[in-house]
Scaffold this motif. Structure first.
Motif, PDB file in Angstrom:
ATOM      1  N   ALA A   1     -31.361   2.367  38.042  1.00 30.58           N
ATOM      2  CA  ALA A   1     -29.639   2.165  38.027  1.00 30.58           C
ATOM      3  C   ALA A   1     -28.648   2.027  36.663  1.00 30.58           C
ATOM      4  O   ALA A   1     -27.756   3.360  37.047  1.00 30.58           O
ATOM      5  N   ASP A   2     -28.315   1.477  36.175  1.00 30.73           N
ATOM      6  CA  ASP A   2     -27.881   1.068  34.543  1.00 30.73           C
ATOM      7  C   ASP A   2     -27.789   2.882  34.186  1.00 30.73           C
ATOM      8  O   ASP A   2     -26.908   3.863  34.119  1.00 30.73           O
ATOM      9  N   ASP A   3     -29.312   3.285  33.876  1.00 29.69           N
ATOM     10  CA  ASP A   3     -29.894   4.401  32.783  1.00 29.69           C
ATOM     11  C   ASP A   3     -29.038   5.469  33.993  1.00 29.69           C
ATOM     12  O   ASP A   3     -28.355   6.412  33.436  1.00 29.69           O
ATOM     13  N   VAL A   4     -29.355   5.430  35.263  1.00 31.38           N
ATOM     14  CA  VAL A   4     -28.895   6.634  35.902  1.00 31.38           C
ATOM     15  C   VAL A   4     -27.225   6.638  36.415  1.00 31.38           C
ATOM     16  O   VAL A   4     -26.436   8.278  35.392  1.00 31.38           O
TER      17      VAL A   4
ATOM     18  N   VAL B   1     -25.320   6.003  33.404  1.00 31.96           N
ATOM     19  CA  VAL B   1     -24.484   6.139  32.025  1.00 31.96           C
ATOM     20  C   VAL B   1     -25.163   7.895  31.765  1.00 31.96           C
ATOM     21  O   VAL B   1     -24.584   8.753  31.226  1.00 31.96           O
TER      22      VAL B   1
ATOM     23  N   LYS C   1     -23.278   0.533  27.711  1.00 32.03           N
ATOM     24  CA  LYS C   1     -24.410   1.321  27.663  1.00 32.03           C
ATOM     25  C   LYS C   1     -24.268   2.042  26.663  1.00 32.03           C
ATOM     26  O   LYS C   1     -23.221   3.181  27.165  1.00 32.03           O
TER      27      LYS C   1
ATOM     28  N   GLN D   1     -21.025   3.680  27.601  1.00 29.42           N
ATOM     29  CA  GLN D   1     -20.453   4.116  28.923  1.00 29.42           C
ATOM     30  C   GLN D   1     -20.593   2.110  29.351  1.00 29.42           C
ATOM     31  O   GLN D   1     -21.153   1.520  29.311  1.00 29.42           O
TER      32      GLN D   1
ATOM     33  N   ILE E   1     -20.835  -0.486  31.944  1.00 28.40           N
ATOM     34  CA  ILE E   1     -21.191  -0.631  33.423  1.00 28.40           C
ATOM     35  C   ILE E   1     -21.016  -1.967  34.424  1.00 28.40           C
ATOM     36  O   ILE E   1     -20.859  -0.988  35.324  1.00 28.40           O
TER      37      ILE E   1
ATOM     38  N   ALA F   1     -24.042  -1.188  41.788  1.00 25.13           N
ATOM     39  CA  ALA F   1     -24.294  -0.066  40.637  1.00 25.13           C
ATOM     40  C   ALA F   1     -25.118   1.339  41.837  1.00 25.13           C
ATOM     41  O   ALA F   1     -24.763   2.218  41.346  1.00 25.13           O
TER      42      ALA F   1
ATOM     43  N   ILE G   1     -22.492   5.082  41.405  1.00 22.73           N
ATOM     44  CA  ILE G   1     -23.146   6.174  40.805  1.00 22.73           C
ATOM     45  C   ILE G   1     -23.266   7.465  41.550  1.00 22.73           C
ATOM     46  O   ILE G   1     -22.407   8.298  41.072  1.00 22.73           O
TER      47      ILE G   1
END
Lengths: 252, 252
Positions: free
Chosen positions: A162-165, A167, B87, B95, B97, B162, B166
């Motif tokens: 989710a963190d990657d999404v 970003v 991140k 970014q 988070i 999260a 998104i």
DNA sequence: AATAATTCATGATAATTGTCAGCTTTTCGA
DNA sequence: TCGAAAAGCTGACAATTATCATGAATTATT
């Protein structure tokens, strides 16, 4: 010990099925997909309980497993097919947060947090899922620390993704996100014998995965096609030049 | 039973401190912030162990607790101050988070998943944190299901948040996201006696929270100011008309 | 207190993305 | 298999957002 058990480790799924009658197959103890999720940390006895209380359902493409705001009395374990997990935003658009496929468990989060679910689950292909009432899950959670840890690990993994999404959504262009989606679909669901992605999503679903307007997604797909990065046939899409896509994702 | 215990439930933090000498205060068993996180599910004995192995650190504004890619041998429990968890994206931008403040535990995810951390933690204000070596955490996790479940609940909550981020990132405009950030900062960190947000972030940090260019953030802040929604004084920002902000967030 | 270094601010402009409208193709049910 | 409905496609245009440049204000340092 029955025949299929003997062959368990050396046979492929289809072969195992051959040796199991339907009743045997439908037992969680024998379920192949269990290997991929947290249920593998359950003891024999616990699994037996789960198996006795579970219900297997067939869901047709387009049908919903649950809707945002529903109270879930259990979790869904995907045996076959793919489901999109999405959330409606205030502007009326659906954002697809995640695709769940074979082996994945849906609804854990809301069962554990004892909250209404924050996501909807709709089948993107015909599915077969097992519904496992929450009692057996919650009970095992409080008795078997290994299971709890296993669930934790899975949730930790989801959280990282989710963190990657987040970003990606904020720092990459729509073009990059779409390229990324194709690479992801190829690597996670594979291609058919003609080189098209096995998992076919509508243009609208693709747009909702990357968080853009359907028209923008279509336009970019056309552009990729023109540049020879992908090919299309109806709604099917095939990756032709993964390197070009990768370059675009990286930043040129 | 010492004096501070007697007053435990009816006194504010500063008052309790008054009755505790430094050694007593620094024990996890007596730590106030523990009430807010998963450590409250630990038994007395477990807490004692944690307390004996923990190290308290002071971190100055701008200093890093850990960097993306670090291997964490434990978790950080925030006693005072605020940290940004961010991140780096491939385009060189950070970014943010999540903001972690009093009571929150950082680094759980990577300790549990036994992975390198995917986030950096940098202090946004002067901080006091306790570093708890992972052994005591991991050990308790496998012995005390209540603790595991408590950690699970927290992670489930983070995961839901999260998901919301998104959706906000992909479906809301920068203007809406900035408005949302101010409302969030007001409700979570409060205002000083002059009506300015207690937690002051640089314009760049604000931009990195909402995922936009610093100039864009500044421009929108100026616009909000012109419209009487907020006031500014140097880098400090104060909410003047929360309703207007709220209307903008909703979509007018 | 003076000066250097950040940070903040704004204009001009370009690039990206969204919206609306109309048309074509594909899909699906009667 | 025919026809309606849905999905895909494209153009024109508007809105949003990023980038570059430049200067003002603030903060930190000596």
């Amino acid at each position: 010990m029955s025949a299929f058990r003997y062959f368990y480790t050396i046979l492929k799924v289809e072969q195992i099925d051959y040796f199991m009658d339907e009743a045997e197959q439908s037992r969680c103890e024998n379920c192949i997909v269990r290997q991929f999720n947290s249920l593998r940390a359950m003891s024999k006895t616990e699994l037996k309980k789960v198996s006795d209380s579970k219900v297997t359902k067939k869901i047709k493409k387009g049908e919903a497993l649950f809707e945002e705001g529903d109270k879930l009395d259990g979790v869904f374990c995907v045996r076959e097919g793919v489901s999109k997990l999405s959330k409606l935003s205030s502007n009326g658009k659906d954002q697809i947060i995640k695709l769940a496929s074979k082996g994945e468990v849906m609804g854990q989060r809301s069962v554990i947090a004892e909250e209404y679910t924050n996501l909807s689950a709709v089948a993107v292909s015909d599915m077969e899922v097992c519904f496992i009432p929450k009692d057996s899950i919650v009970h095992t959670l409080s008795k078997n620390p290994d299971f709890a840890i296993e669930v934790l690990r899975h949730m930790a993994h989801d959280l990282k993704e989710a963190d990657d999404v987040i970003v990606n959504m904020s720092q990459k262009t729509v073009k990059q996100r779409i390229a990324e989606a194709f690479v992801y679909l190829k690597n996670n669901y594979g291609e058919d014998d003609q080189g098209f992605l096995k998992l076919t999503l509508s243009r609208e679903d693709i747009a909702n995965v990357v968080g853009t307007a359907t028209e923008s997604a279509i336009r970019i797909i056309s552009e990729f096609k023109k540049k020879g990065m992908i090919k299309t046939s109806g709604k099917k899409i095939g990756v032709l030049n993964e390197k070009l896509l990768q370059d675009l994702i990286e930043g040129f």
